[in-house]
Design a protein around this motif. Structure first.
Motif, PDB file in Angstrom:
ATOM      1  N   UNK A 211      17.354 -29.885  99.517  1.00 41.93           N
ATOM      2  CA  UNK A 211      18.804 -30.388  99.833  1.00 41.93           C
ATOM      3  C   UNK A 211      19.760 -29.021  99.861  1.00 41.93           C
ATOM      4  N   UNK A 212      19.642 -28.331  98.863  1.00 41.29           N
ATOM      5  CA  UNK A 212      20.239 -27.267  99.162  1.00 41.29           C
ATOM      6  C   UNK A 212      19.718 -26.313 100.494  1.00 41.29           C
ATOM      7  N   UNK A 213      19.099 -26.415 101.033  1.00 40.13           N
ATOM      8  CA  UNK A 213      19.032 -25.874 102.431  1.00 40.13           C
ATOM      9  C   UNK A 213      20.018 -26.269 103.170  1.00 40.13           C
ATOM     10  N   UNK A 214      19.639 -28.059 103.554  1.00 38.19           N
ATOM     11  CA  UNK A 214      20.097 -28.773 104.040  1.00 38.19           C
ATOM     12  C   UNK A 214      21.768 -29.200 104.755  1.00 38.19           C
ATOM     13  N   UNK A 215      21.722 -29.608 103.544  1.00 40.86           N
ATOM     14  CA  UNK A 215      23.279 -29.744 103.026  1.00 40.86           C
ATOM     15  C   UNK A 215      24.242 -29.043 102.409  1.00 40.86           C
ATOM     16  N   UNK A 216      23.772 -28.209 101.451  1.00 43.61           N
ATOM     17  CA  UNK A 216      25.085 -27.618 100.821  1.00 43.61           C
ATOM     18  C   UNK A 216      24.685 -25.591 101.740  1.00 43.61           C
ATOM     19  N   UNK A 217      23.693 -24.931 101.156  1.00 42.31           N
ATOM     20  CA  UNK A 217      23.447 -23.687 102.616  1.00 42.31           C
ATOM     21  C   UNK A 217      24.046 -24.378 103.811  1.00 42.31           C
ATOM     22  N   UNK A 218      23.696 -24.939 104.426  1.00 45.25           N
ATOM     23  CA  UNK A 218      24.052 -24.905 105.950  1.00 45.25           C
ATOM     24  C   UNK A 218      25.195 -25.541 105.968  1.00 45.25           C
ATOM     25  N   UNK A 219      26.024 -26.496 105.311  1.00 48.72           N
ATOM     26  CA  UNK A 219      27.513 -26.887 105.127  1.00 48.72           C
ATOM     27  C   UNK A 219      28.443 -25.543 104.740  1.00 48.72           C
ATOM     28  N   UNK A 220      27.488 -24.891 103.819  1.00 43.14           N
ATOM     29  CA  UNK A 220      28.315 -23.883 103.936  1.00 43.14           C
ATOM     30  C   UNK A 220      28.507 -22.165 104.441  1.00 43.14           C
ATOM     31  N   UNK A 221      27.760 -22.289 104.894  1.00 44.83           N
ATOM     32  CA  UNK A 221      27.357 -21.526 106.197  1.00 44.83           C
ATOM     33  C   UNK A 221      28.327 -22.064 107.586  1.00 44.83           C
ATOM     34  N   UNK A 222      27.947 -22.994 107.557  1.00 43.73           N
ATOM     35  CA  UNK A 222      29.446 -23.117 108.246  1.00 43.73           C
ATOM     36  C   UNK A 222      30.909 -22.656 108.160  1.00 43.73           C
ATOM     37  N   UNK A 223      31.391 -23.345 107.161  1.00 46.54           N
ATOM     38  CA  UNK A 223      32.476 -23.191 106.750  1.00 46.54           C
ATOM     39  C   UNK A 223      32.464 -21.198 106.595  1.00 46.54           C
ATOM     40  N   UNK A 224      32.053 -20.517 105.948  1.00 43.48           N
ATOM     41  CA  UNK A 224      31.955 -20.051 105.774  1.00 43.48           C
ATOM     42  C   UNK A 224      31.991 -18.398 107.314  1.00 43.48           C
ATOM     43  N   UNK A 225      31.074 -19.484 108.480  1.00 36.58           N
ATOM     44  CA  UNK A 225      31.844 -18.693 110.012  1.00 36.58           C
ATOM     45  C   UNK A 225      32.935 -18.693 109.967  1.00 36.58           C
ATOM     46  N   UNK A 226      33.235 -20.307 110.223  1.00 40.40           N
ATOM     47  CA  UNK A 226      34.563 -21.137 110.393  1.00 40.40           C
ATOM     48  C   UNK A 226      35.196 -19.913 109.493  1.00 40.40           C
ATOM     49  N   UNK A 227      35.318 -20.086 108.075  1.00 38.79           N
ATOM     50  CA  UNK A 227      36.869 -19.163 107.747  1.00 38.79           C
ATOM     51  C   UNK A 227      36.777 -17.066 108.006  1.00 38.79           C
ATOM     52  N   UNK A 228      35.736 -16.717 108.541  1.00 40.39           N
ATOM     53  CA  UNK A 228      35.368 -15.774 108.875  1.00 40.39           C
ATOM     54  C   UNK A 228      36.296 -15.413 110.356  1.00 40.39           C
ATOM     55  N   UNK A 229      36.024 -16.248 111.816  1.00 41.14           N
ATOM     56  CA  UNK A 229      36.956 -16.733 112.443  1.00 41.14           C
ATOM     57  C   UNK A 229      38.226 -16.625 112.037  1.00 41.14           C
ATOM     58  N   UNK A 230      38.476 -17.639 111.494  1.00 41.47           N
ATOM     59  CA  UNK A 230      40.230 -18.205 111.214  1.00 41.47           C
ATOM     60  C   UNK A 230      40.658 -17.532 109.846  1.00 41.47           C
ATOM     61  N   UNK A 231      40.451 -16.271 109.772  1.00 41.52           N
ATOM     62  CA  UNK A 231      40.238 -16.148 107.773  1.00 41.52           C
ATOM     63  C   UNK A 231      42.004 -16.798 107.349  1.00 41.52           C
ATOM     64  N   UNK A 232      41.954 -16.645 106.517  1.00 37.03           N
ATOM     65  CA  UNK A 232      44.148 -17.435 106.505  1.00 37.03           C
ATOM     66  C   UNK A 232      44.484 -16.195 106.102  1.00 37.03           C
ATOM     67  N   UNK A 233      45.993 -15.933 106.928  1.00 36.23           N
ATOM     68  CA  UNK A 233      46.944 -14.644 107.025  1.00 36.23           C
ATOM     69  C   UNK A 233      47.580 -14.427 105.233  1.00 36.23           C
ATOM     70  N   UNK A 234      47.190 -15.814 104.847  1.00 38.97           N
ATOM     71  CA  UNK A 234      48.177 -15.147 103.723  1.00 38.97           C
ATOM     72  C   UNK A 234      47.278 -14.442 102.438  1.00 38.97           C
ATOM     73  N   UNK A 235      46.064 -14.099 102.716  1.00 38.06           N
ATOM     74  CA  UNK A 235      45.173 -12.966 102.253  1.00 38.06           C
ATOM     75  C   UNK A 235      45.222 -12.268 102.806  1.00 38.06           C
ATOM     76  N   UNK A 236      44.815 -11.176 101.841  1.00 36.99           N
ATOM     77  CA  UNK A 236      44.273  -9.878 102.619  1.00 36.99           C
ATOM     78  C   UNK A 236      42.892  -9.925 103.293  1.00 36.99           C
ATOM     79  N   UNK A 237      43.612  -9.824 104.788  1.00 32.56           N
ATOM     80  CA  UNK A 237      42.112  -9.941 106.005  1.00 32.56           C
ATOM     81  C   UNK A 237      40.782  -9.613 105.844  1.00 32.56           C
ATOM     82  N   UNK A 238      41.079  -8.400 105.845  1.00 34.75           N
ATOM     83  CA  UNK A 238      39.815  -7.292 105.716  1.00 34.75           C
ATOM     84  C   UNK A 238      39.077  -7.518 104.237  1.00 34.75           C
ATOM     85  N   UNK A 239      39.667  -7.665 103.051  1.00 32.05           N
ATOM     86  CA  UNK A 239      38.784  -7.529 102.358  1.00 32.05           C
ATOM     87  C   UNK A 239      38.287  -8.913 102.122  1.00 32.05           C
TER      88      UNK A 239
END
Lengths: 356, 466
Positions: A211-239
């Protein structure tokens, strides 16, 4: 200096000879006690012979096993070595404290748990990696329930070898406590849990891991990847990207370790949940899923395995050939595939398994 | 025109400064070694390492045994390796174009058959004639290849190896049963922070060997061998132990070391252009660690032991020492940019200068010292009382450092059970500086000469087998 060397040599030789003599004299009595429980009064050690009897018990502890033997070993050690080890724990000599902890651990002396806990709470012990780890090991085998809380409170990070060793010693209750707090655990410990589930056949926890691998971790990875591609402009981007990247790396490694664990177990009741890893860009994930298909002998994956023989990664190609050899038990079928291949590299690898 | 008195004065200052600096350095090393040994004195090592005997906790290791004309000892060596107390390993013997019966002896004894094993060629090597696998011992391999030198053989072994860590062993050496478990412990404990470890190498001449194991440790009766025993004790228990404490070690003996395959491949494998391939690899590893700006370590572990055969005649010993010194210079020269280079931190500021000025230049200064003494005797200008006093101080210092190594060994490891052996070691340690050291100075000077004239061969070694 010559006098010192000669004196210490004579002394150590005498001590060795005495130890040998005592061990030879009492080994039969000790053996009968450990195996049959027949206690002889000759086994009551005099204070000056304590280390000889300790060595004798330790030797038996390494060569004979069984529930009764363990029970008698523990009983004997608790009866006669308790004060001896208490004194050694207080010794200013580092090696004596290590020897005491090793003895307490080997003989599973639960009656010293309080002393060991107090010993662990000393700052100088926590600063010494060897002493602190040995202490943790003793607490684990003494069924100390709050062991992982203790580690968390003291920000203890151990090596994967050490976590793995601890996990093999955990009781069922300690395992349940550990898994229930999975989210709060540090990254190293999470990795080791996945390893341990496979290594120690903790199949009860396999669904949790999947369950950890297929749902949580995989979804988490997709979410992290998209956040890295489109980082929020309100925060300090590099960090922010740096933190996200680190988290993504950790998630990726957790997925690989989880898949590796399942491939070692060699079975899952929900194989379709893992099919998405056939299309992954991470070669380690692909390798693990290929290994799993091979072990589960899934005929419907033959096409994918044949295609993987031409993968850009050498290890993936080799694993695909191995899985095909498991899947197609008959040599002729492997030869058929061999003849249909155009890729010379793929052919060479498959040939290796055909000739085996 | 330089006056004799000025020449005398300048040289005296050079000798005194050099001796003082070296003495201080050795003294610091002794303190570090002493502290490490003191900590572990009386440690129950069997119990301490016991948990590493389980397959779940160790890392699988490929043992690489390069062999060139090793027919005398290769069977004993391989038997000792397959009997190791280690959960998961493979043994790969690389027959580097031997002219003797090394390969055929192995094929016959271990019933080896040709294998069609496919492997990735990650390091360039001389062509491989055939790979063999044993039908009676699982995970025993033989690579039969064209001669390319020890480094080339090791690179071929790395290519074939199946595991992430490999251990290099000399074809004439024997490992103690639990040596591999002990030497790999820092790698396992550190979770990969330690990328290479080396153990102690000891001399087994005249010891009793049965079934590939050292059954009884005896001190050789031959003075030349006893001096080498003392020399090894000093090098391993004093030098490497102290340098390793602060990640300053530049040598892991080719006879016994464990390496991360990934990092060795990153470093380009063993260099085939030097006879000091073991030192060159470690220096290269340090270099890439600093270049990659990662926190990795190379450590020495004193407890695990590899037994080896020492040359018993001065002819072969001289060849060995010339080769060793040539290897040292080749490595130092190749990596000369690291000397005093702050980019390489303690390696550039402490280790490299130590190896340049103490290990490499040491024999030059000592040799010049002997010449200078003769010149002084001829041309005069020395105070005899002062010279004798200085000579005695030199003897005392040289002997004391050596005697301390014998003491440390006896204190912690007690390998020699006979008191007569320990007594003999002590006496020889005191006299080493008079007989043996001047000889090694001459051999090492010849090593420098070999380097300067561009000699590249290894020099034939004769083995009688352990």
């Amino acid at each position: 200096m010559l006098y010192y060397i000669s004196y210490s040599k004579v002394k150590s030789n005498k001590l060795d000879a005495r130890n040998k003599k005592i061990m030879n004299t009492y080994k039969n009595d000790m053996y009968h006690y450990l195996v049959n429980g027949h206690f002889s009064q000759v086994l009551v050690p005099r204070a000056s012979y304590m280390s000889s009897f300790e060595h004798l018990l330790m030797q038996f502890n390494y060569i004979i096993t069984g529930e009764d033997v363990k029970k008698h070993t523990k009983h004997y050690a608790e009866q006669y070595f308790t004060e001896y080890y208490k004194q050694m724990l207080l010794s200013p000599t580092w090696s004596k404290r290590v020897n005491a902890l090793t003895g307490i651990f080997d003989f599973r002396m639960e009656n010293l748990t309080e002393e060991v806990l107090a010993f662990y709470k000393q700052k100088k012990v926590q600063k010494d990696s060897t002493l602190s780890y040995l202490t943790i090991k003793v607490l684990v085998v003494s069924n100390y329930e709050k062991i992982f809380e203790l580690l968390r409170e003291n920000n203890v990070e151990l090596s994967s070898f050490q976590y793995r060793e601890l996990m093999q010693m955990l009781s069922a209750q300690q395992w349940m406590n550990l898994i229930s707090t999975f989210e709060q655990l540090n990254y190293g410990l999470k990795l080791s849990i996945f390893d341990a589930i496979a290594l120690f056949n903790k199949l009860d926890y396999q669904p949790f891991m999947e369950e950890q691998i297929t749902v949580m971790l995989y979804e988490q990875r997709l979410s992290l990847q998209s956040r890295i591609k489109n980082p929020s402009r309100t925060e300090r981007i590099d960090k922010q990207i740096e933190v996200l990247q680190e988290k993504l790396d950790e998630t990726n490694e957790l997925i690989i370790r989880g898949l590796k664990a399942i491939s070692i177990i060699g079975h899952t009741s929900n194989i379709t949940a893992f099919d998405l890893f056939m299309f992954t860009d991470v070669w380690q994930e692909k390798l693990m899923i290929i290994r799993l298909y091979g072990k589960m002998r899934l005929a419907e994956k033959q096409q994918f395995l044949v295609a993987s023989l031409s993968d850009s990664n050498y290890l993936v190609r080799k694993e695909a050939a191995h899985s095909l050899s498991l899947l197609l038990l008959k040599k002729e079928k492997l030869v058929d595939i061999y003849e249909q291949l155009d890729d010379q590299f793929a052919k060479d690898i498959l040939l290796d398994y055909i000739s085996e | 025109m330089i006056q004799w008195s000025d020449f005398l004065q300048v040289n005296t200052i050079i000798f005194l400064s050099y001796t003082t600096i070296v003495t201080i350095f050795y003294f610091i090393m002794f303190i570090f070694s002493f502290r490490s040994m003191k900590k572990e004195k009386n440690l129950n090592k069997v119990a301490y390492h016991y948990s590493l005997n389980s397959i779940e906790y160790t890392k699988p290791v490929s043992i690489l045994v390069p062999a060139y004309n090793e027919e005398a000892g290769i069977l004993q060596s391989v038997r000792s390796l397959i009997a190791l107390n280690y959960p998961q390993l493979e043994v790969i013997v690389i027959n580097d174009g031997s002219k003797d019966e090394t390969a055929s002896k192995l094929i016959e004894h271990f019933k080896m058959v040709p294998s069609s094993q496919v492997f990735q060629k990650r390091l360039d090597t001389k062509p491989i004639k055939q790979v063999y696998t044993s039908t009676i011992v699982s995970n025993l391999w033989l690579i039969d290849k064209e001669n390319g030198g020890k480094a080339d053989a090791l690179n071929a072994g790395i290519n074939l190896s199946h595991y992430s860590y490999f251990c290099s062993i000399d074809g004439d050496s024997i490992l103690e049963r639990d040596s591999l478990t002990k030497v790999i412990k820092p790698i396992i404990d550190s979770d990969g922070e330690v990328i290479a470890t080396g153990g102690t190498v000891r001399i087994a001449n005249d010891s009793v060997i049965e079934g590939g194991q050292v059954k009884q440790i005896n001190l050789s009766k031959k003075p030349l061998v006893i001096y080498q025993v003392i020399e090894y004790l000093r090098a391993f228990l004093l030098g490497r132990m102290a340098l390793s404490r602060h990640n300053l070690m530049l040598i892991i003996s080719g006879a016994f070391g464990v390496f991360s395959k990934e990092w060795v491949i990153k470093a380009g494998g063993y260099s085939v252009n030097t006879v000091g391939e073991d030192m060159e690899l470690v220096v290269k590893l340090h270099r890439i660690i600093k270049d990659h700006k990662v926190n990795k370590k190379i450590v020495f572990v004193s407890d695990p032991v590899c037994w080896t055969e020492a040359p018993e005649s001065s002819t072969y010993l001289s060849r060995q020492r010339r080769r060793w010194h040539r290897g040292l210079i080749e490595t130092l020269w190749k990596h000369k940019r690291m000397l005093f280079n702050p980019k390489y931190k303690s390696i550039g500021i402490i280790s490299m200068p130590y190896y340049w000025f103490v290990e490499f230049l040491g024999p030059v200064i000592e040799f010049w010292g002997y010449i200078f003494l003769i010149l002084c005797l001829i041309y005069g200008g020395i105070y005899y009382e002062f010279t004798i006093l200085l000579f005695l101080a030199f003897l005392l210092y040289g002997s004391i450092i050596t005697v301390f190594s014998v003491l440390l060994d006896e204190w912690n490891y007690r390998r020699y059970s006979k008191i007569s052996d320990v007594f003999k070691l002590y006496i020889y340690a005191l006299t080493e500086i008079i007989w043996f050291r001047p000889l090694t100075v001459i051999w090492r000077i010849r090593g420098i000469y070999d380097f300067l004239v561009g000699k590249s061969s290894w020099g034939e070694m004769k083995r009688k087998g352990l």
